[in-house]
Design an enzyme around this catalytic site. Structure first.
Site, PDB file in Angstrom:
ATOM      1  N   HIS A  47      -3.408  -3.731  -5.402  1.00  0.00           N
ATOM      2  CA  HIS A  47      -3.635  -3.222  -4.040  1.00  0.00           C
ATOM      3  C   HIS A  47      -5.092  -3.374  -3.615  1.00  0.00           C
ATOM      4  O   HIS A  47      -5.968  -2.653  -4.093  1.00  0.00           O
ATOM      5  CB  HIS A  47      -3.196  -1.747  -3.971  1.00  0.00           C
ATOM      6  CG  HIS A  47      -3.356  -1.139  -2.610  1.00  0.00           C
ATOM      7  ND1 HIS A  47      -3.673   0.183  -2.418  1.00  0.00           N
ATOM      8  CD2 HIS A  47      -3.258  -1.693  -1.368  1.00  0.00           C
ATOM      9  CE1 HIS A  47      -3.755   0.422  -1.112  1.00  0.00           C
ATOM     10  NE2 HIS A  47      -3.506  -0.702  -0.468  1.00  0.00           N
ATOM     11  N   SER A  63       0.830  -1.207   0.000  1.00  0.00           N
ATOM     12  CA  SER A  63       0.000   0.000   0.000  1.00  0.00           C
ATOM     13  C   SER A  63       0.861   1.254   0.000  1.00  0.00           C
ATOM     14  O   SER A  63       0.371   2.333  -0.280  1.00  0.00           O
ATOM     15  CB  SER A  63      -0.939  -0.002   1.210  1.00  0.00           C
ATOM     16  OG  SER A  63      -0.199  -0.169   2.392  1.00  0.00           O
ATOM     17  N   ASN A  88      -5.200   6.084  -1.087  1.00  0.00           N
ATOM     18  CA  ASN A  88      -4.475   6.658   0.052  1.00  0.00           C
ATOM     19  C   ASN A  88      -3.974   8.072  -0.228  1.00  0.00           C
ATOM     20  O   ASN A  88      -3.720   8.842   0.695  1.00  0.00           O
ATOM     21  CB  ASN A  88      -3.313   5.749   0.470  1.00  0.00           C
ATOM     22  CG  ASN A  88      -3.815   4.555   1.265  1.00  0.00           C
ATOM     23  OD1 ASN A  88      -4.919   4.586   1.821  1.00  0.00           O
ATOM     24  ND2 ASN A  88      -3.035   3.499   1.304  1.00  0.00           N
TER      25      ASN A  88
HETATM   26  P1  NAI Z   1      -0.375  -9.395   8.518  1.00  0.00           P
HETATM   27  O1  NAI Z   1       0.702  -9.064   9.468  1.00  0.00           O
HETATM   28  O2  NAI Z   1      -1.750  -9.700   8.996  1.00  0.00           O
HETATM   29  O3  NAI Z   1       0.094 -10.658   7.656  1.00  0.00           O
HETATM   30  C1  NAI Z   1       1.348 -10.788   7.060  1.00  0.00           C
HETATM   31  C2  NAI Z   1       1.667 -12.272   6.937  1.00  0.00           C
HETATM   32  O4  NAI Z   1       2.833 -12.416   6.133  1.00  0.00           O
HETATM   33  C3  NAI Z   1       1.972 -12.949   8.277  1.00  0.00           C
HETATM   34  O5  NAI Z   1       1.191 -14.100   8.413  1.00  0.00           O
HETATM   35  C4  NAI Z   1       3.471 -13.272   8.187  1.00  0.00           C
HETATM   36  O6  NAI Z   1       3.794 -14.482   8.856  1.00  0.00           O
HETATM   37  C5  NAI Z   1       3.660 -13.415   6.712  1.00  0.00           C
HETATM   38  N1  NAI Z   1       5.020 -13.184   6.249  1.00  0.00           N
HETATM   39  C6  NAI Z   1       5.871 -12.220   6.632  1.00  0.00           C
HETATM   40  N2  NAI Z   1       7.012 -12.295   5.946  1.00  0.00           N
HETATM   41  C7  NAI Z   1       6.893 -13.357   5.102  1.00  0.00           C
HETATM   42  C8  NAI Z   1       7.741 -13.938   4.103  1.00  0.00           C
HETATM   43  N3  NAI Z   1       8.941 -13.452   3.835  1.00  0.00           N
HETATM   44  N4  NAI Z   1       7.254 -14.966   3.416  1.00  0.00           N
HETATM   45  C9  NAI Z   1       6.029 -15.472   3.657  1.00  0.00           C
HETATM   46  N5  NAI Z   1       5.185 -14.965   4.592  1.00  0.00           N
HETATM   47  C10 NAI Z   1       5.620 -13.916   5.293  1.00  0.00           C
HETATM   48  O7  NAI Z   1      -0.370  -8.217   7.436  1.00  0.00           O
HETATM   49  P2  NAI Z   1      -1.578  -7.742   6.487  1.00  0.00           P
HETATM   50  O8  NAI Z   1      -2.386  -6.747   7.181  1.00  0.00           O
HETATM   51  O9  NAI Z   1      -2.231  -8.938   5.895  1.00  0.00           O
HETATM   52  O10 NAI Z   1      -0.765  -6.949   5.344  1.00  0.00           O
HETATM   53  C11 NAI Z   1       0.074  -7.622   4.446  1.00  0.00           C
HETATM   54  C12 NAI Z   1       0.494  -6.710   3.313  1.00  0.00           C
HETATM   55  O11 NAI Z   1      -0.637  -6.145   2.700  1.00  0.00           O
HETATM   56  C13 NAI Z   1       1.401  -5.539   3.687  1.00  0.00           C
HETATM   57  O12 NAI Z   1       2.359  -5.372   2.656  1.00  0.00           O
HETATM   58  C14 NAI Z   1       0.500  -4.363   3.701  1.00  0.00           C
HETATM   59  O13 NAI Z   1       1.093  -3.165   3.360  1.00  0.00           O
HETATM   60  C15 NAI Z   1      -0.502  -4.734   2.612  1.00  0.00           C
HETATM   61  N6  NAI Z   1      -1.798  -4.107   2.836  1.00  0.00           N
HETATM   62  C16 NAI Z   1      -2.380  -4.140   4.079  1.00  0.00           C
HETATM   63  C17 NAI Z   1      -3.614  -3.559   4.282  1.00  0.00           C
HETATM   64  C18 NAI Z   1      -4.264  -3.597   5.627  1.00  0.00           C
HETATM   65  O14 NAI Z   1      -5.212  -2.829   5.842  1.00  0.00           O
HETATM   66  N7  NAI Z   1      -3.848  -4.436   6.542  1.00  0.00           N
HETATM   67  C19 NAI Z   1      -4.314  -2.878   3.179  1.00  0.00           C
HETATM   68  C20 NAI Z   1      -3.652  -2.979   1.926  1.00  0.00           C
HETATM   69  C21 NAI Z   1      -2.431  -3.534   1.775  1.00  0.00           C
END
Ligand code: NAI
Length: 509
Positions: free
Chosen positions: A145, A124, A195
């Site tokens: 996104h 994002s 955003n």
């Molecule tokens: P989260 O923390 O809930 O989940 C991330 C997951 O990725 C975790 O389960 C972690 O174990 C896993 N992970 C971390 N490094 C890893 C790797 N090298 N290989 C495989 N798995 C790995 O995070 P969330 O909220 O799901 O966000 C994830 C991505 O999405 C981020 O890049 C964020 O910027 C993007 N995003 C998030 C939004 C939100 O509102 N939470 C909205 C739009 C985009």
């Protein structure tokens, strides 16, 4: 059952957190085989269980049939190594938001998947081009996104990096539609569309608070009732939580090399440092008791025994409507060129403060009150008045009581360049116009992205047309004079389109 073959038969998802599992759910619903992978032990099976529970609930409510749910469950595979993603046609990454980690992941993925596989990032805030730098096949790499919660937020930004093949974006857009989402196409710029466009609402509201013009709850009430936002900016920040929204404000500001339009506020920086981040902490701009915001009551309408006559400035915005309203409210209206010594004098500026107007129009500031007439009175559920530092309390009370006579709520705020709604609406529209000017997306996609991604009642360009592009320009020109701050400088796009309408979707724009 899915109606047509999905654009991507096998979709890999890396990162099974909040976002990854949402994307996995809708991709499986679209008919793709979905392979879910995460480095954290147990994360994928936890994600699968959560998705299965969602589907079971939808089945129990009759929104999905049992066969459909069973088929979807069969298509959702949990993987324990990344090598198992080798046969994917598309891999979407939703891991931790760090450039070095994402780059390393995609480099590894390029060595696993076939040459035709499309790789996409759900970032994002990072640059899609920067993530793709160093990849062997940057033409097959794009931003995709989604918004949280993915199944409910039905918009996705498809972002082309500098080297992305446009056919890849077209396919991602088509797949988004198969998943029941609306795709919008964005250039790779900080904050993409949603955003970036969202910068106006919170930042301008925070600036109003920082000037002591009105408190949080009053600003929320005004923007809900006058403009029709579902949540006021402070309610929204409490819901999003400042540990999420303040870093976004800072990141976009710095990525745009300290562009004053996006300048964050010390208010949120301090609250974040104190842990007063919002609803989830029980304490934000509002205090929460059992998850329910404790909203301070509105000031009572003052009791006024003798109502003074009212005189309206000839330069008032929507003067005819204002006079009609006063008549309906039973005011005794003065029609002489100048107010009598007893008169409450009303001004209705756009962008100027009440003090300046009373001085320029040679009115007695002690009896001068401003009313926000940007929004037609018939279209607003609240009237907003502003005093100046010299306004007498009897005049303030008289104006408050008069405008509350028909039961419509009234807020009285302190003097500032532009009323609350004028400032916030003009800022939103100006930023939107600048997005169009920079050709980050088409005006049509901008409107779609903002209504679906931010939940605004209408798109910012339609908002400009609703309140009058020339009125919005007037607010900005005058605020620029009052504040001498480049953040209110109207975008050239707004200046050009001001005369002909903002939401005209001409091709050349
Ligand atoms: P989260 O923390 O809930 O989940 C991330 C997951 O990725 C975790 O389960 C972690 O174990 C896993 N992970 C971390 N490094 C890893 C790797 N090298 N290989 C495989 N798995 C790995 O995070 P969330 O909220 O799901 O966000 C994830 C991505 O999405 C981020 O890049 C964020 O910027 C993007 N995003 C998030 C939004 C939100 O509102 N939470 C909205 C739009 C985009």
């Amino acid at each position: 059952m899915p109606r047509m073959k999905p654009v991507y038969a096998i979709v890999g998802i890396v990162g099974a957190g909040a976002m990854g599992r949402g994307i996995a759910q809708i991709a499986a619903q679209a008919g793709s085989i979905v392979k879910l992978f995460d480095t954290q032990p147990g994360a994928v099976s936890k994600a699968r269980d959560a998705i299965f529970t969602q589907w079971d609930k939808l089945r129990d409510k009759g929104r999905m049939d049992a066969m459909q749910v069973e088929a979807q469950k069969g298509r959702l595979l949990v993987e324990d190594s990344m090598g198992q993603l080798s046969d994917c046609n598309l891999v979407i990454e939703a891991i931790v938001e760090r450039l070095d980690v994402k780059k390393a992941l995609f480099t590894e993925l390029e060595g696993i998947v076939g040459a035709a596989t499309v790789l996409a990032t759900n970032t994002s805030s990072l640059s899609v081009t920067a993530i793709a730098a160093g990849l062997k096949r940057p033409r097959q790499f794009a931003g995709y996104h989604f918004f949280n919660p993915v199944p409910l937020m039905k918009v996705v930004e498809v972002i082309a990096g500098l080297k992305t093949d446009h056919a890849v974006c077209a396919d991602l857009a088509a797949f988004a539609r198969q998943m029941g989402h609306t795709p919008v196409q964005a250039q790779d710029t900080p904050g993409f569309i949603v955003n970036h466009a969202g910068r106006g609402y919170g930042t301008e509201a925070l600036r109003i608070v920082s000037e002591g013009v009105a408190d949080f709850a009053t600003i929320d009430r005004i923007l809900r009732d006058q403009i029709g936002f579902k949540l006021g900016p402070f309610e929204l920040m409490d819901l999003t939580a400042l540990d999420v929204s303040h870093p976004v404000m800072e990141s976009i500001y710095h990525q745009y090399y300290e562009e004053p339009r996006y300048r964050p506020s010390v208010i949120t920086a301090q609250r974040l440092a104190a842990g007063i981040v919002g609803k989830k902490a029980g304490e934000g701009f509002y205090h929460y008791a059992n998850g329910v915001a404790q909203i301070p009551p509105e000031p009572a309408v003052p009791q006024v025994d003798e109502m003074p006559p009212v005189w309206v400035s000839p330069r008032a915005a929507r003067r005819v409507e204002l006079l009609r309203l006063l008549k309906t409210l039973g005011a005794s209206i003065e029609t002489a060129p100048a107010p009598s010594p007893a008169a409450l004098t009303l001004v209705a500026p756009l962008g100027f403060d009440i003090t300046t107007v009373s001085v320029v129009e040679r009115l007695d500031p002690a009896r001068t009150i401003g009313i926000d007439m940007l929004v037609d009175d018939a279209a607003t559920k609240r009237r907003v008045l502003a005093t100046n530092p010299a306004t007498r309390s009897d005049m303030r009370d008289a104006a408050h009581a008069l405008f509350a006579r028909d039961g419509k709520p009234v807020s009285v705020i302190r003097d500032s360049g532009g009323f609350v709604s004028q400032r916030v609406v003009a800022t939103i529209i100006n930023i939107a116009a600048d997005i169009c000017q920079q050709r980050i997306c088409s005006p049509k996609d901008l409107e779609t992205a903002v209504t679906l991604g931010l939940g605004y009642p209408i798109g910012p360009l339609a908002m400009g047309d609703r309140y009058g592009p020339t009125n919005v320009l007037e607010v900005l020109f005058n605020m620029q004079t009052v504040y001498g701050d480049p953040r209110y400088r109207p975008s050239p796009w707004l200046r050009r389109r001001g005369a002909i309408g903002l939401s005209l979707l001409h091709e050349e724009e």
